[in-house]
Scaffold this motif. Structure first.
Motif, mmCIF file in Angstrom:
data_model
loop_
_atom_site.group_PDB
_atom_site.id
_atom_site.type_symbol
_atom_site.label_atom_id
_atom_site.label_comp_id
_atom_site.label_asym_id
_atom_site.label_seq_id
_atom_site.Cartn_x
_atom_site.Cartn_y
_atom_site.Cartn_z
ATOM 1 N N THR A 199 101.628 19.489 112.662
ATOM 2 C CA THR A 199 102.437 20.269 113.584
ATOM 3 C C THR A 199 103.858 20.484 113.084
ATOM 4 N N TYR A 200 104.325 19.612 112.198
ATOM 5 C CA TYR A 200 105.754 19.504 112.012
ATOM 6 C C TYR A 200 106.252 20.059 110.684
ATOM 7 N N ARG A 201 105.435 19.937 109.649
ATOM 8 C CA ARG A 201 105.935 20.213 108.308
ATOM 9 C C ARG A 201 105.543 21.584 107.816
ATOM 10 N N PRO A 202 106.503 22.353 107.426
ATOM 11 C CA PRO A 202 106.183 23.703 106.999
ATOM 12 C C PRO A 202 105.678 23.772 105.558
ATOM 13 N N GLY A 203 106.178 22.934 104.701
ATOM 14 C CA GLY A 203 105.904 23.045 103.277
ATOM 15 C C GLY A 203 104.651 22.313 102.823
ATOM 16 N N LEU A 204 104.056 21.538 103.711
ATOM 17 C CA LEU A 204 102.907 20.726 103.310
ATOM 18 C C LEU A 204 101.797 20.806 104.353
ATOM 19 N N ARG A 205 100.585 20.947 103.867
ATOM 20 C CA ARG A 205 99.452 20.986 104.786
ATOM 21 C C ARG A 205 98.375 20.002 104.339
ATOM 22 N N ILE A 206 98.033 19.067 105.220
ATOM 23 C CA ILE A 206 96.924 18.164 104.931
ATOM 24 C C ILE A 206 95.644 18.941 105.209
ATOM 25 N N VAL A 207 94.923 19.281 104.139
ATOM 26 C CA VAL A 207 93.781 20.175 104.307
ATOM 27 C C VAL A 207 92.438 19.453 104.273
ATOM 28 N N VAL A 208 92.458 18.204 103.810
ATOM 29 C CA VAL A 208 91.198 17.466 103.776
ATOM 30 C C VAL A 208 91.495 15.971 103.809
ATOM 31 N N SER A 209 90.560 15.206 104.361
ATOM 32 C CA SER A 209 90.733 13.756 104.358
ATOM 33 C C SER A 209 89.446 13.103 103.874
ATOM 34 N N PHE A 210 89.586 11.866 103.431
ATOM 35 C CA PHE A 210 88.428 11.122 102.929
ATOM 36 C C PHE A 210 88.424 9.733 103.552
ATOM 37 N N ASP A 211 87.215 9.227 103.812
ATOM 38 C CA ASP A 211 87.124 7.860 104.312
ATOM 39 C C ASP A 211 85.802 7.278 103.864
ATOM 40 N N LYS A 212 85.802 5.981 103.593
ATOM 41 C CA LYS A 212 84.550 5.394 103.116
ATOM 42 C C LYS A 212 83.589 5.086 104.271
ATOM 43 N N ASN A 213 84.128 5.102 105.472
ATOM 44 C CA ASN A 213 83.281 4.920 106.646
ATOM 45 C C ASN A 213 82.428 6.175 106.873
ATOM 46 N N LYS A 214 81.118 6.029 106.723
ATOM 47 C CA LYS A 214 80.213 7.185 106.767
ATOM 48 C C LYS A 214 80.197 7.859 108.138
ATOM 49 N N GLU A 215 80.552 7.097 109.154
ATOM 50 C CA GLU A 215 80.529 7.684 110.498
ATOM 51 C C GLU A 215 81.572 8.779 110.660
ATOM 52 N N LYS A 216 82.635 8.671 109.907
ATOM 53 C CA LYS A 216 83.709 9.670 110.032
ATOM 54 C C LYS A 216 83.385 10.944 109.244
ATOM 55 N N LYS A 217 82.438 10.830 108.349
ATOM 56 C CA LYS A 217 82.101 11.952 107.480
ATOM 57 C C LYS A 217 81.688 13.178 108.284
ATOM 58 N N GLY A 218 82.253 14.301 107.932
ATOM 59 C CA GLY A 218 81.895 15.555 108.589
ATOM 60 C C GLY A 218 82.626 15.791 109.893
ATOM 61 N N ARG A 219 83.303 14.780 110.395
ATOM 62 C CA ARG A 219 84.015 14.970 111.668
ATOM 63 C C ARG A 219 85.368 15.634 111.435
ATOM 64 N N LEU A 220 85.812 16.306 112.471
ATOM 65 C CA LEU A 220 87.148 16.892 112.436
ATOM 66 C C LEU A 220 88.112 15.916 113.116
ATOM 67 N N LEU A 221 89.168 15.510 112.399
ATOM 68 C CA LEU A 221 90.191 14.676 112.996
ATOM 69 C C LEU A 221 91.483 15.468 113.015
ATOM 70 N N HIS A 222 91.938 15.814 114.189
ATOM 71 C CA HIS A 222 93.115 16.683 114.320
ATOM 72 C C HIS A 222 92.922 17.976 113.517
ATOM 73 N N GLY A 223 91.729 18.489 113.552
ATOM 74 C CA GLY A 223 91.476 19.758 112.882
ATOM 75 C C GLY A 223 91.320 19.660 111.378
ATOM 76 N N CYS A 224 91.243 18.421 110.883
ATOM 77 C CA CYS A 224 91.123 18.226 109.437
ATOM 78 C C CYS A 224 89.782 17.583 109.123
#
Lengths: 213, 213
Positions: free
Chosen positions: B100-125
């Motif tokens: 929401t806050y930073r104009p110059g940087l966008r977190i476009v993807v995230s990674f986690d070793k927990n398989k349950e989080k895989k494929g889920r959208l967290l805050h639109g990411c």
DNA sequence: GCGTGTGAAATGCTTCACAGCG
DNA sequence: CGCTGTGAAGCATTTCACACGC
């Protein structure tokens, strides 16, 4: 009197030495400690001057003795009590970390303006309402606070903390706090740091390309 | 070439100026900006030398123009893409902040070793599995990563990031990363910083008591 | 007069380099 | 020899102080 950066590194060494002691290492050379900490051997030796513990040329430093001496220097007897203000994501990230990991500091109470959290235990730490802030901090004799609340509330809450006797604040809110001189404030503004990383990464790439040989 | 500290402050000014512009402020003096940022007027002027935008003695700096010039200097066209590695509490604290806050940087993807989080959208990411790390980073052309995983995995994952083309890392794991020289690493070791706060707060108190007049 | 832009001085921190010792 | 402890040199960053211009 002790350089600020040196205090940071001494804390880091202390942490590393605790791990080394656990894993059975008995002695260590300045260049080994330097590698683990990401410093230079000369820097390590310079830093260690302030605690006046001699190493030996043939063996290096005694890990256990050095760790004891550092703890003595850095921590107060029995450890300092810390208050966490704001139990959002940052607060929740910090709680387990300090509860399990840090010997010299204990987060003994937390505060949040969300009434639903009031009275609940989060990682074994009681969460109180913001209305109890001054009283609880005074009663328990807390000197150090972590401020992890939205920027717009930061200044006001920080002032309340100072009035309650807080003398050191770790501030995560992206705002410069205006407080009395006797209060030590350390800011962690993650946004600014990430932007710096992006800029510096770009810069150092550019420099390499410009001066290839 | 540009001093590191200056880069940090320029980012901070840029942020402050964006807020000021929104609130309708048109011009600002170095001492006003200094107060907001917790710096000195001379420092602000010195910092602004690098972007070569003149202020006027009677009016100060043009807020909008200065902000534009700073953005131009600090950010790349279109913004940099960022990967978040480790969607624990720290990661979750960072996501909404940057989205929401930073104009110059966008977190476009995230990674986690927990398989349950895989494929889920967290805050639109979108959260992907660790096995997709290299491929996803290469495909999207990401250069900057936030490392927010347990210390014991940090070195290995950091190496994988570098091999995938990452050139800047913001590291929250309490470990010094050993990486190629061309990679810019910035560490945020909250434990160390909190301990520094405790130490410095105690020190500055002691100094005041020793030299009361 | 009041604020900007900037050489020059001052401060704070890191690295060098070497004497001293087991 | 190789490593520690440390003056002295070297860098980075901040602050001073003042010429210049509205």
């Amino acid at each position: 009197m002790v350089p600020e950066r040196t205090v940071e590194r001494l804390n880091q060494y202390c942490q590393l030495l605790a791990d080394l002691a656990k894993s059975g290492t008995e002695t260590i050379f300045s260049h080994e400690l330097a590698e683990l900490a990401g410093a230079t051997p000369a820097q390590v030796r310079r830093d260690l001057m302030v605690i006046e513990l001699a190493g030996q040329a043939t063996r290096g430093y005694d890990v256990k003795r050095l760790q004891e001496r550092l703890s003595e220097f850095l921590y107060t007897e029995g450890g300092d009590k810390v208050a966490l203000v704001g139990v959002g994501n940052i607060g929740r990230a910090l709680l387990p970390y300090f509860l399990t990991y840090r010997p010299g500091l204990r987060i003994v109470v937390s505060f949040d303006k969300n009434k639903e959290k009031k009275g609940r235990l989060l990682h074994g730490c009681l969460c109180r309402g913001m209305d109890e802030l001054e009283k609880a901090i005074r009663n328990v004799g807390i000197r150090i606070a972590i401020l992890a609340i939205p920027a717009e509330d930061a200044q006001e809450v920080a002032e309340r903390l100072c009035n309650a006797g807080i003398t050191g604040i770790l501030n995560f809110a992206p705002r410069h706090l205006m407080l009395p001189d006797h209060v030590w404030v350390e800011n962690i503004h993650m946004g600014v740091v990430l932007e710096k990383v992006a800029f510096m990464a770009r810069e150092s790439l550019r420099e390499q390309e410009e001066a290839p040989a």
